[in-house]
Design an enzyme around this catalytic site. Structure first.
Site, PDB file in Angstrom:
ATOM      1  N   CYS A 193       2.091  -4.950   7.093  1.00  0.00           N
ATOM      2  CA  CYS A 193       1.896  -4.719   5.668  1.00  0.00           C
ATOM      3  C   CYS A 193       3.116  -4.014   5.086  1.00  0.00           C
ATOM      4  O   CYS A 193       3.995  -3.560   5.812  1.00  0.00           O
ATOM      5  CB  CYS A 193       0.636  -3.905   5.432  1.00  0.00           C
ATOM      6  SG  CYS A 193      -0.888  -4.813   5.822  1.00  0.00           S
ATOM      7  N   HIS A 240       0.820  -1.213   0.000  1.00  0.00           N
ATOM      8  CA  HIS A 240       0.000   0.000   0.000  1.00  0.00           C
ATOM      9  C   HIS A 240       0.852   1.261   0.000  1.00  0.00           C
ATOM     10  O   HIS A 240       2.065   1.252   0.252  1.00  0.00           O
ATOM     11  CB  HIS A 240      -0.966  -0.005   1.194  1.00  0.00           C
ATOM     12  CG  HIS A 240      -0.321   0.106   2.543  1.00  0.00           C
ATOM     13  ND1 HIS A 240      -0.048   1.313   3.145  1.00  0.00           N
ATOM     14  CD2 HIS A 240       0.098  -0.845   3.416  1.00  0.00           C
ATOM     15  CE1 HIS A 240       0.494   1.095   4.334  1.00  0.00           C
ATOM     16  NE2 HIS A 240       0.606  -0.205   4.519  1.00  0.00           N
TER      17      HIS A 240
END
Length: 544
Positions: free
Chosen positions: A463, A444
Site C-alpha cells: 500500500c 493511507h
C-alpha cells in the site's frame, strides 16, 4: 519477417487470382481476412491502392527513420527494405505503377502481387501508428502486477488515408504520439543524450577508497566537474591555461571541491533520489558513472511506459509515481498538489493499476493481511505474546467473535483473524483513501512519519503511505463538493466510511525517468528491477 534487412515482396497466393480482377478488386478480397484497422483504412479509400507510387513508398521509408526520436527502432518497420520491395512488386507484368486502380484486364499475377504489397505496407504504417500511440510492448507480458486496462489505439482511417495520399507521414506520426508535455520532454531528453553519445559521452570517475567531500583538493574533482558540466552545469567548467596560449589566467583551482560544485552535486543527488549530502560516495559515484548508452536505453523504455499511460487522461486525477515516491493530484482548478509517499518493498511491490477513489475510512481498524500475518506478525507473537497488547491487536474468529490469545496454539493458530484497533498507533494512521482493485491496496496515513525524510522510500507492504494525507483528503472533499471536514471527522473518534460525492480517477504507475519542467531528466533507481525485461521486449524484432 523480423525487422531490418531486405524486405521480400509478399508471397502470391493461388486462390482467387482471377484474370479480370483489378488491384482494387484484389485488395477488396484480401482485406476481408485482415484486422479491423486495416479494413477500415481501405474502406476509407474505397479499396484504392495506397502504395502504387514509388515516390510515396520512398517518402514513407524515410519517415520511418524518424521513429528513433521516439525510442523505437526504424528497422522494426522495415524502413530500409520497402523501396526495393516496391520495385519487386511492380517488376514483372503488373499494372502500371502510375495507375491507382490497376488494369482491370491486366496481368492477374501482377495485380495479386501489387495488392499484397499494398496491404503489407499499410499494415506497417498502422503498426507504427499504433506503437506510437499505445506502445510496442504489451505491459501484461512483462509485469505480473499490471492492472491498467489496455485500450485499442484510436486511429482515424480517413485522416490516415489522406495523409498517405499527401505523403504527410511525419505529420501522421506527430498526431499519433502522446500529446502530453512529459512525453515531449522525454523526446527532447533522448535527443540531448544521443548528442552526448555522438560527442563521446563522459569519462568514468575512478573507484576510490574514500569519498570526495567539499573542501577536498583532488585530481578526481576535475573529472567530477567535467561530468556535471556535460549534464548542464556549465558554470562549473574552469578555464585552463591550454585554452589561452600565452595568456596568464588567474582563477579558482579546478581541483578544489568548492561550494558551487557542492551545490551541483546536491542537485544531481536529489534528481537521482540519493542522499543530498554533497558527498561523492559509492552510490553517487555509481550514478555518475552510468554510461550514456544506458541512460539512453532508460529514457527509451520510459517513453514506452508513457505511451502505455498518456492517453485519455481526465482533467483531474491522482497520479502515484511509484519509483519516484511521489503523489501528484491534478486538481480541477489546474493546480497540482504534490506529496511524498512510501511504496512497497521490492518483495512486496506496489502494483500498476487504474481505478477511482470512492470513499475514505476515518479512524480505520486494520485487519492484518495474510502475507503480513504469516511473515511478520506471527513470528513476533511467537517470540512474545505481549506483542498483541502493545500493538492493540485483537484476536478474532472468522465470524468476528473475540478469542482468548492464551488459548491459541500460536505454532498452529488455524484460521484466526488479527485486527488492530483504531487510533494514532494504527498502522494505517487516521485515514485511508479507498479505490476498488484486486490487489487490496490503498492510500493511507502512517504513524511512522520519519520514513518520509528518506530519499528512497520502498518500505511498505504494497500500500501507499501519503505524507500530509489529511490535507490531501480535504482537497478531495472540497473539489468534489462532498461537504465534509476531515479534521472534525477524525475527532469524532469513530471508525466510519465517508463517501465522495464524485469519484476521482487514480493511476498507480512506475517510472524510472522523470522529465522535470526545466528539461532536466531525473533518473531513479529501478527498485522493482523492471527495466531490463522491458528493454529486452522493446528491442525484440517485430514480425510483420
Amino acid at each position: 519477417m523480423a525487422g531490418g534487412g531486405q524486405v521480400e515482396a509478399p508471397a502470391i497466393g493461388r486462390e482467387g487470382a482471377g484474370d479480370g480482377d483489378s488491384v482494387s478488386q484484389v485488395i477488396s478480397r484480401l482485406v476481408e481476412d485482415e484486422g479491423s484497422a486495416l479494413q477500415a483504412f481501405y474502406d476509407a479509400r474505397s479499396h484504392r491502392p495506397a502504395w502504387h507510387d514509388g515516390e510515396s513508398v520512398a517518402a514513407f521509408a524515410a519517415a520511418l527513420h524518424t521513429l528513433d526520436t521516439d525510442g523505437l527502432i526504424p528497422q522494426d518497420y522495415q524502413a530500409d527494405g520497402l523501396v526495393a520491395a516496391h520495385r519487386e512488386a511492380y517488376a514483372e507484368g503488373g499494372s502500371d505503377g502510375g495507375n491507382a486502380g490497376g488494369n482491370a484486364g491486366g496481368n492477374a499475377e501482377g495485380n495479386e502481387r501489387e495488392a499484397r504489397f499494398d496491404l503489407h505496407v499499410s499494415r506497417v504504417l498502422l503498426t507504427a501508428l499504433t506503437h506510437l500511440q499505445r506502445g510496442k510492448v504489451d505491459p501484461r507480458a512483462i509485469d505480473g502486477d499490471w492492472d491498467i486496462p489496455i485500450e485499442a489505439a484510436e486511429l482515424d482511417p480517413t485522416a490516415i488515408s489522406r495523409a498517405v495520399d499527401a505523403q504527410r507521414f511525419e505529420q501522421a506520426f506527430a498526431e499519433a504520439r502522446p500529446a502530453y508535455a512529459p512525453y515531449e520532454r522525454l523526446r527532447a531528453g533522448l535527443a540531448r543524450y544521443r548528442t552526448l553519445e555522438r560527442l563521446g559521452g563522459w569519462e568514468s570517475l575512478p573507484a576510490r577508497q574514500r569519498a570526495l567531500r567539499p573542501g577536498d583538493i583532488d585530481d578526481d574533482v576535475v573529472l567530477l566537474r567535467e561530468r556535471l558540466a556535460i549534464m548542464g552545469e556549465v558554470e562549473l567548467m574552469a578555464a585552463t591555461i591550454e585554452a589561452f596560449p600565452g595568456g596568464v589566467i588567474e582563477g579558482p583551482d579546478p581541483r578544489h571541491y568548492d561550494a558551487k560544485l557542492e551545490a551541483a552535486v546536491r542537485r544531481f543527488q536529489r534528481r537521482h533520489l540519493l542522499e543530498g549530502d554533497g558527498i561523492v560516495g559509492q552510490q553517487t559515484l555509481a550514478a555518475l558513472n552510468v554510461p550514456v548508452e544506458d541512460r539512453i536505453d532508460q529514457i527509451r523504455l520510459n517513453m514506452e511506459r508513457a505511451r502505455w499511460l498518456l492517453h485519455g487522461l481526465p482533467e483531474s486525477f491522482v497520479l502515484v509515481d511509484i519509483a519516484g515516491y511521489r503523489l501528484s493530484y491534478f486538481r480541477p482548478n489546474g493546480e497540482i498538489w504534490r506529496s511524498r509517499i512510501v511504496v512497497g518493498r521490492p518483495y512486496r511491490r506496489t502494483p500498476s493499476l487504474r481505478s477511482e477513489i470512492t470513499h475514505m475510512t476515518v479512524n480505520p481498524t486494520w485487519t492484518i493481511p495474510p502475507t503480513i500475518l504469516r511473515e511478520d506478525v506471527l513470528p513476533a507473537v511467537r517470540r512474545d505474546l505481549g506483542y498483541l497488547w502493545r500493538e492493540r491487536i485483537q484476536v478474532l474468529s472468522p465470524s468476528g467473535a473475540p478469542l482468548d490469545p492464551w488459548e491459541i496454539d500460536w505454532s498452529r493458530p488455524g484460521n484466526v483473524v488479527l485486527r488492530q484497533s483504531p487510533g494514532p498507533h494504527n498502522a494505517l494512521g487516521e485515514l485511508v483513501i479507498r479505490f476498488p482493485n484486486e490487489h487490496m491496496v490503498y492510500l493511507h496515513d502512517t504513524p511512522s512519519q520519519g520514513l518520509f525524510a528518506r530519499e528512497q522510500r520502498a518500505a511498505s507492504s504494497g500500500c501507499i503511505r501519503v505524507e500530509n494525507i489529511a490535507e490531501f483528503t480535504q482537497l478531495l472533499f472540497d473539489d468534489t463538493d462532498s461537504g465534509h471536514d476531515v479534521r472534525s471527522q477524525i475527532e469524532r473518534g469513530e471508525t466510519r466510511n465517508v463517501r465522495l460525492a464524485e469519484r476521482v480517477p487514480v493511476i498507480l504507475h512506475y517510472w524510472t525517468v522523470h522529465p522535470s519542467e526545466d528539461g532536466q531528466l531525473a533518473f531513479r533507481p529501478d527498485i522493482y528491477e523492471r527495466d531490463d525485461a522491458l528493454l529486452r521486449a522493446l528491442d525484440r524484432p517485430l514480425a510483420l
